[in-house]
Structure formats: structure tokens, C-alpha cells
Motif scaffolding. Sequence first.
Motif, PDB file in Angstrom:
ATOM      1  N   VAL A   2      -7.034  -1.261   8.231  1.00  0.00           N
ATOM      2  CA  VAL A   2      -5.697  -1.745   8.596  1.00  0.00           C
ATOM      3  C   VAL A   2      -4.762  -1.631   7.392  1.00  0.00           C
ATOM      4  CG1 VAL A   2      -4.376  -3.819   9.175  1.00  0.00           C
ATOM      5  CG2 VAL A   2      -6.478  -3.271  10.437  1.00  0.00           C
ATOM      6  N   GLN A   3      -5.215  -2.102   6.249  1.00  0.00           N
ATOM      7  CA  GLN A   3      -4.396  -2.058   5.033  1.00  0.00           C
ATOM      8  C   GLN A   3      -3.979  -0.627   4.702  1.00  0.00           C
ATOM      9  OE1 GLN A   3      -3.444  -4.698   2.940  1.00  0.00           O
ATOM     10  NE2 GLN A   3      -2.405  -3.330   1.498  1.00  0.00           N
ATOM     11  N   LYS A   4      -4.924   0.290   4.716  1.00  0.00           N
ATOM     12  CA  LYS A   4      -4.629   1.672   4.338  1.00  0.00           C
ATOM     13  C   LYS A   4      -3.782   2.376   5.389  1.00  0.00           C
ATOM     14  CE  LYS A   4      -6.828   1.424   0.452  1.00  0.00           C
ATOM     15  NZ  LYS A   4      -6.035   1.319  -0.806  1.00  0.00           N
ATOM     16  N   ASN A   5      -3.954   2.034   6.654  1.00  0.00           N
ATOM     17  CA  ASN A   5      -3.088   2.602   7.692  1.00  0.00           C
ATOM     18  C   ASN A   5      -1.641   2.182   7.467  1.00  0.00           C
ATOM     19  OD1 ASN A   5      -3.960   4.224  10.225  1.00  0.00           O
ATOM     20  ND2 ASN A   5      -5.714   2.876   9.864  1.00  0.00           N
ATOM     21  N   VAL A   6      -1.426   0.904   7.162  1.00  0.00           N
ATOM     22  CA  VAL A   6      -0.066   0.407   6.963  1.00  0.00           C
ATOM     23  C   VAL A   6       0.536   0.983   5.683  1.00  0.00           C
ATOM     24  CG1 VAL A   6       1.357  -1.670   6.663  1.00  0.00           C
ATOM     25  CG2 VAL A   6      -0.538  -1.674   8.293  1.00  0.00           C
ATOM     26  N   GLU A   7      -0.298   1.230   4.694  1.00  0.00           N
ATOM     27  CA  GLU A   7       0.173   1.800   3.427  1.00  0.00           C
ATOM     28  C   GLU A   7       0.490   3.295   3.519  1.00  0.00           C
ATOM     29  OE1 GLU A   7      -2.213   1.289  -0.044  1.00  0.00           O
ATOM     30  OE2 GLU A   7      -2.624  -0.821   0.366  1.00  0.00           O
ATOM     31  N   VAL A  51       4.926   5.687  -3.493  1.00  0.00           N
ATOM     32  CA  VAL A  51       5.118   4.324  -3.975  1.00  0.00           C
ATOM     33  C   VAL A  51       3.875   3.930  -4.771  1.00  0.00           C
ATOM     34  CG1 VAL A  51       5.415   1.917  -3.285  1.00  0.00           C
ATOM     35  CG2 VAL A  51       6.585   3.740  -2.024  1.00  0.00           C
ATOM     36  N   PRO A  52       4.014   3.340  -5.950  1.00  0.00           N
ATOM     37  CA  PRO A  52       2.846   2.953  -6.763  1.00  0.00           C
ATOM     38  C   PRO A  52       1.875   2.069  -5.985  1.00  0.00           C
ATOM     39  CG  PRO A  52       4.862   2.765  -8.049  1.00  0.00           C
ATOM     40  CD  PRO A  52       5.286   3.060  -6.637  1.00  0.00           C
ATOM     41  N   ALA A  53       0.596   2.217  -6.290  1.00  0.00           N
ATOM     42  CA  ALA A  53      -0.473   1.585  -5.504  1.00  0.00           C
ATOM     43  C   ALA A  53      -0.297   0.073  -5.364  1.00  0.00           C
ATOM     44  CB  ALA A  53      -1.829   1.907  -6.123  1.00  0.00           C
ATOM     45  N   ALA A  54      -0.043  -0.621  -6.458  1.00  0.00           N
ATOM     46  CA  ALA A  54       0.068  -2.083  -6.389  1.00  0.00           C
ATOM     47  C   ALA A  54       1.273  -2.500  -5.545  1.00  0.00           C
ATOM     48  CB  ALA A  54       0.179  -2.667  -7.797  1.00  0.00           C
ATOM     49  N   GLU A  55       2.365  -1.778  -5.695  1.00  0.00           N
ATOM     50  CA  GLU A  55       3.587  -2.107  -4.947  1.00  0.00           C
ATOM     51  C   GLU A  55       3.390  -1.858  -3.452  1.00  0.00           C
ATOM     52  OE1 GLU A  55       8.240  -0.576  -4.611  1.00  0.00           O
ATOM     53  OE2 GLU A  55       7.061  -0.103  -6.407  1.00  0.00           O
ATOM     54  N   ARG A  56       2.781  -0.726  -3.106  1.00  0.00           N
ATOM     55  CA  ARG A  56       2.616  -0.444  -1.678  1.00  0.00           C
ATOM     56  C   ARG A  56       1.594  -1.387  -1.042  1.00  0.00           C
ATOM     57  NH1 ARG A  56      -0.078   4.657  -3.551  1.00  0.00           N
ATOM     58  NH2 ARG A  56      -2.286   4.498  -3.002  1.00  0.00           N
ATOM     59  N   ALA A  57       0.593  -1.811  -1.797  1.00  0.00           N
ATOM     60  CA  ALA A  57      -0.396  -2.744  -1.254  1.00  0.00           C
ATOM     61  C   ALA A  57       0.260  -4.077  -0.909  1.00  0.00           C
ATOM     62  CB  ALA A  57      -1.531  -2.950  -2.247  1.00  0.00           C
ATOM     63  N   GLU A  58       1.106  -4.580  -1.806  1.00  0.00           N
ATOM     64  CA  GLU A  58       1.787  -5.851  -1.551  1.00  0.00           C
ATOM     65  C   GLU A  58       2.776  -5.714  -0.406  1.00  0.00           C
ATOM     66  OE1 GLU A  58       2.938  -9.553  -1.287  1.00  0.00           O
ATOM     67  OE2 GLU A  58       1.218  -8.847  -2.475  1.00  0.00           O
ATOM     68  N   HIS A  59       3.488  -4.595  -0.377  1.00  0.00           N
ATOM     69  CA  HIS A  59       4.456  -4.342   0.686  1.00  0.00           C
ATOM     70  C   HIS A  59       3.753  -4.287   2.046  1.00  0.00           C
ATOM     71  CE1 HIS A  59       8.523  -3.187   1.812  1.00  0.00           C
ATOM     72  NE2 HIS A  59       8.031  -2.224   2.576  1.00  0.00           N
ATOM     73  N   ALA A  60       2.610  -3.599   2.099  1.00  0.00           N
ATOM     74  CA  ALA A  60       1.845  -3.501   3.340  1.00  0.00           C
ATOM     75  C   ALA A  60       1.350  -4.875   3.785  1.00  0.00           C
ATOM     76  CB  ALA A  60       0.675  -2.542   3.164  1.00  0.00           C
ATOM     77  N   ALA A 105       3.380  -2.535  12.306  1.00  0.00           N
ATOM     78  CA  ALA A 105       3.455  -2.869  10.880  1.00  0.00           C
ATOM     79  C   ALA A 105       3.608  -1.615  10.031  1.00  0.00           C
ATOM     80  CB  ALA A 105       2.204  -3.641  10.461  1.00  0.00           C
ATOM     81  N   ARG A 106       2.857  -0.569  10.373  1.00  0.00           N
ATOM     82  CA  ARG A 106       2.936   0.682   9.608  1.00  0.00           C
ATOM     83  C   ARG A 106       4.341   1.272   9.672  1.00  0.00           C
ATOM     84  NH1 ARG A 106      -0.754   5.455  11.680  1.00  0.00           N
ATOM     85  NH2 ARG A 106       0.733   5.246  13.398  1.00  0.00           N
ATOM     86  N   THR A 107       4.954   1.230  10.852  1.00  0.00           N
ATOM     87  CA  THR A 107       6.298   1.786  11.001  1.00  0.00           C
ATOM     88  C   THR A 107       7.321   0.924  10.268  1.00  0.00           C
ATOM     89  OG1 THR A 107       5.664   2.664  13.158  1.00  0.00           O
ATOM     90  CG2 THR A 107       8.002   2.572  12.679  1.00  0.00           C
ATOM     91  N   LEU A 108       7.232  -0.399  10.414  1.00  0.00           N
ATOM     92  CA  LEU A 108       8.187  -1.283   9.762  1.00  0.00           C
ATOM     93  C   LEU A 108       8.046  -1.271   8.243  1.00  0.00           C
ATOM     94  CD1 LEU A 108       8.130  -4.404  12.121  1.00  0.00           C
ATOM     95  CD2 LEU A 108       9.972  -2.732  11.871  1.00  0.00           C
ATOM     96  N   ALA A 109       6.844  -1.007   7.746  1.00  0.00           N
ATOM     97  CA  ALA A 109       6.632  -0.973   6.293  1.00  0.00           C
ATOM     98  C   ALA A 109       7.482   0.094   5.621  1.00  0.00           C
ATOM     99  CB  ALA A 109       5.150  -0.751   5.984  1.00  0.00           C
TER     100      ALA A 109
END
Length: 262
Positions: A96-101, A109-118, A149-153
Motif C-alpha cells: 500500500v505504501q509503495k503504491n501510494v508513493e 521526490v526524495p524517499a523520506a519526503e515521499r514516504a511521509e507524504h504518502a 490515496a495514490r491519485t491524491l498524493a
Amino acid sequence: MDGKIKLQVRDLSKIYEDNGREVVALKDVNLEVKESEFVMIVGPSGCGKTSLINIIGGLDTASSGEVLLDGKAVNRPGADRGMVFQGYSLFPWLSVQKNVEFGLKMKKVPAAERAEHARKYIRLVGLEGFEDALPRQLSGGMKQRVAIARTLANEPEVLLMDEPFGALDAQTRVVMQELLADISRRTGTTILFITHDIDEAVLLGERIYVMSRRPGTVRDAITVDIPGERDHNSLVLPEFLETKKKIMDMLWQESQDAALDK
């Protein structure tokens, strides 16, 4: 409602060939969606609803007319328009996390930033605690939550939805409708939503465009005036039933006229 016009469709027509025969799918369609507005499109089967939203999303081209986003013509896919379909289109091998990211990763987008955003959008759709789950471990409603969530991210300017809850059972569908209504209120996202379900259109929409039989064009635009926040309790309100009846009568007439056309 007052507000800036975000999306416009002007004099749009779509003609295609079917075994050497010219078919007019859409004819002179005009509509607009204001910023942060939730707009629905309903119409009889085969009226060109999906063709219309695919053209708006840049997945198909119009034969004539134009689509404007913030006053600028668009004719190809872009990050400014996010699309959610009935099929979830999730990557089965990703969590789920990686799909949204995923879209954020494509934007580098940097890994830490995209993880938090997702994670922010995973919380928004009520899937906190399922970040590591794979799609095969999720119900249909949960998969659609991931797709939303993936689209809104990616924070699109407009969210385009083509019967996203059509494959869900009735109870899950109402839950998802209430979730989307809540997301709309909380985020102010501009949404254009295609459905064949009149209850869904009236429950979610601030305005509803009713399309005619083929060739599809806008028959009427209805403003929905239902007091309070929309949820399953709204389905029995007099204002809800009055609006539903009005749309049902229009679509019944279109179906009767279509039968006579044959």
C-alpha cells in the motif's frame, strides 16, 4: 455557488468510425466545474460519459471543441488531472505504501519526503496500519481507497473519477461515498465524477449534469440543495428524493426516446 472556474468543456464533439460507419458519440458538450466544486455527470448507457472523461483526462482526443484547465487548453495527459477508474490499477507486487508513493517516485521526490507524504494520504483514506499490506490482502473497498490515496498524493488540480465504486457491493459503496464526501470537504479538491447511479449523484454532487442519449450532450444542469453534511441519512431527506425524482424522470424520457429511435 460562486468561485473561479477551474475546468471548462466547450462545444466538444466526438465522432468515431465503427466498421466504416460514422458514429457521433458526443455532440456540442458544454460544462464547467468551479474550484473546489464536486460535480457529477449522469446519463443513459452509451451516452458517451466515459468518452467525455477520457478526453478531459487526455486519454482520448475530441473531434472538435476544447477542454480548458485554468483557461488553458489541454489535450494530453498531465499531472494536473488525476484519474480514478472502476478498476483499481494497483501494482500487485507493491505494498500500500509503495503504491501510494509511486507517482511521487516518478517525480523524483526524495524517499523520506515521499514516504511521509504518502502516509498523510493513507491516513486520509482510513488505511493507517495497512501500509505494508499487498493488494491481494485487501478488500475491494480498501483497494479503491489505495487508488484514491495514490491519485491524491500527486495533488492534482482536478480529480476525475469514472464510476470508481461501480464494482463494489451496496454497503461498501455507501461507505466509500461517505469517505469521498468527507475527503472533498477536508481537502477542497475539485472533483468531476461519472456515475450511472442516481442516488450516488445526488448524495455526492453539488451540481449534476444530466446527459442525453447518443449523441451525448448536456440536457440539464441541476444544483443540489441538501441541508447538512452528506451521509447515508441524506438518502431519505425530502430534498434528496425530490432531486432524485427529477433526474429519474429525465433519464426515463431519454430511454423512451432512445427506444423510439430504433
